[in-house]
Motif scaffolding. Structure first.
Motif, short mmCIF file in Angstrom:
data_model
loop_
_atom_site.label_atom_id
_atom_site.label_comp_id
_atom_site.label_asym_id
_atom_site.label_seq_id
_atom_site.Cartn_x
_atom_site.Cartn_y
_atom_site.Cartn_z
N VAL A 26 0.83 -1.20 0.00
CA VAL A 26 0.00 0.00 0.00
C VAL A 26 0.87 1.25 0.00
O VAL A 26 0.61 2.21 -0.73
CB VAL A 26 -0.95 0.00 1.21
N LEU A 27 1.92 1.26 0.82
CA LEU A 27 2.81 2.42 0.88
C LEU A 27 3.49 2.66 -0.47
O LEU A 27 3.65 3.81 -0.90
CB LEU A 27 3.86 2.24 1.97
N LYS A 28 3.87 1.59 -1.13
CA LYS A 28 4.53 1.72 -2.44
C LYS A 28 3.57 2.34 -3.45
O LYS A 28 3.96 3.22 -4.24
CB LYS A 28 4.99 0.34 -2.91
N ARG A 29 2.31 1.91 -3.42
CA ARG A 29 1.33 2.47 -4.36
C ARG A 29 1.03 3.92 -4.04
O ARG A 29 0.88 4.75 -4.94
CB ARG A 29 0.04 1.64 -4.33
N LEU A 30 0.95 4.25 -2.75
CA LEU A 30 0.69 5.63 -2.37
C LEU A 30 1.83 6.55 -2.81
O LEU A 30 1.61 7.65 -3.31
CB LEU A 30 0.50 5.73 -0.86
N ALA A 37 5.35 11.93 -0.33
CA ALA A 37 5.76 11.20 0.88
C ALA A 37 5.37 11.98 2.13
O ALA A 37 4.92 11.40 3.13
CB ALA A 37 7.26 10.95 0.84
N VAL A 38 5.51 13.30 2.08
CA VAL A 38 5.15 14.14 3.23
C VAL A 38 3.66 14.04 3.52
O VAL A 38 3.23 13.93 4.67
CB VAL A 38 5.54 15.61 2.97
N ALA A 39 2.83 14.04 2.45
CA ALA A 39 1.37 13.95 2.63
C ALA A 39 0.97 12.60 3.22
O ALA A 39 0.07 12.54 4.07
CB ALA A 39 0.67 14.17 1.30
N VAL A 40 1.63 11.53 2.80
CA VAL A 40 1.32 10.20 3.33
C VAL A 40 1.62 10.14 4.83
O VAL A 40 0.80 9.67 5.63
CB VAL A 40 2.12 9.11 2.58
#
Length: 265
Positions: free
Chosen positions: A87-91, A98-101
């Motif tokens: 999920v992190l890779k897709r986001l 990266a900051v928004a995630v």
């Protein structure tokens, strides 16, 4: 952060809160367990502590300890499981930066923590007839606490190989916080080595800022003298400085250890 980053962070925070509400196990660990812990801790002290009725002293410091559940444990589990599920890779490969995630996860955790702190405040007012004196100071403690433990959670998730191991990874931090955090007693009243450890922990200034803001008295030591609003902010400056140092430490550890993709091989 840009305006787009803020919008993405808010959307991700809303998604995080929805997922917490739908997962019974996470809901219990993040929301209910800290409240049960608060009830347990509040049964320990008898009489006055630092000039405050024992139960009030404990309950006004418990929100700092709740960070372990609402932020640290919650986000270590979330980051690790999402990394393993890609999920992190897709986001990261999509529109959110990266900051928004990271900010989205932090905002979701902050909302949960503030809700828990509100429940504690209602609890204290309902049974002890005490209202918070300096809410802005308490909110600042909450924001800095979420920033510190959110960054530490990102770092610890990078050291956690899979979601199953996350429950073990968080245990040392949880145990140290439960033993050394000045929830039932002032940090200065703890035995020598434990007092040193307590004063080095990021949870200690958060607990002391929360308690001072709630009660309007100096609880950065063991005195408990009443302070003016300006006096509370002045007394809180060293604790704010300590938390800012921990934010830098957490950011460096997160940048070094956090992983967006599963380990290969």
């Amino acid at each position: 952060m840009t305006k787009t980053d803020v919008l993405h962070a808010v959307r991700l925070a809303r998604l995080d809160l929805t997922l917490v509400g739908r997962n019974t196990t996470v809901l219990f660990n993040v929301m209910l367990m800290p409240l049960l812990l608060a009830a347990l801790y509040s049964s320990f002290p008898t009489g006055d502590v630092a000039g405050v009725e024992g139960k009030v002293f404990v309950l006004t410091g418990v929100p700092g300890l709740m960070l372990a559940f609402a932020v640290f444990i919650n986000l270590v589990n979330a980051f690790t499981s999402r990394r393993e599920e890609l999920v992190l890779k897709r986001l990261r490969g999509g529109q959110p930066s990266a900051v928004a995630v990271m900010a989205g996860s932090g905002l979701g955790a902050l909302a949960v923590f503030l809700f828990q702190a509100l429940l504690i405040g209602i609890w204290v007012n309902r049974f002890e007839d005490v209202l918070p004196v300096n809410v802005p100071l308490m909110v600042l403690a909450a924001v800095l606490g979420v920033a510190v433990f959110g960054l530490l959670a990102a770092a610890f998730s990078g050291m956690t190989p899979n979601a199953e191991m996350a429950q073990i990874t968080v245990l040392p931090v949880l145990l140290v916080m439960m033993v050394a955090a000045p929830v039932a007693f002032p940090a200065d009243a703890l035995p020598g080595p434990l007092a040193v450890v307590s004063n080095l922990l990021p949870v200690t200034p958060i607990v002391e800022m929360m308690r001072t803001g709630f009660l309007g008295a100096d609880h950065f030591g063991d005195g408990g003298e009443k302070l003016t609003m300006a006096g509370q902010w002045t007394a809180a400056l060293p604790s704010i400085g300590i938390l800012l140092v921990w934010v830098v430490i957490g950011a460096l550890l997160a940048r070094w250890l956090f992983r967006w993709e599963p380990r290969h091989g």
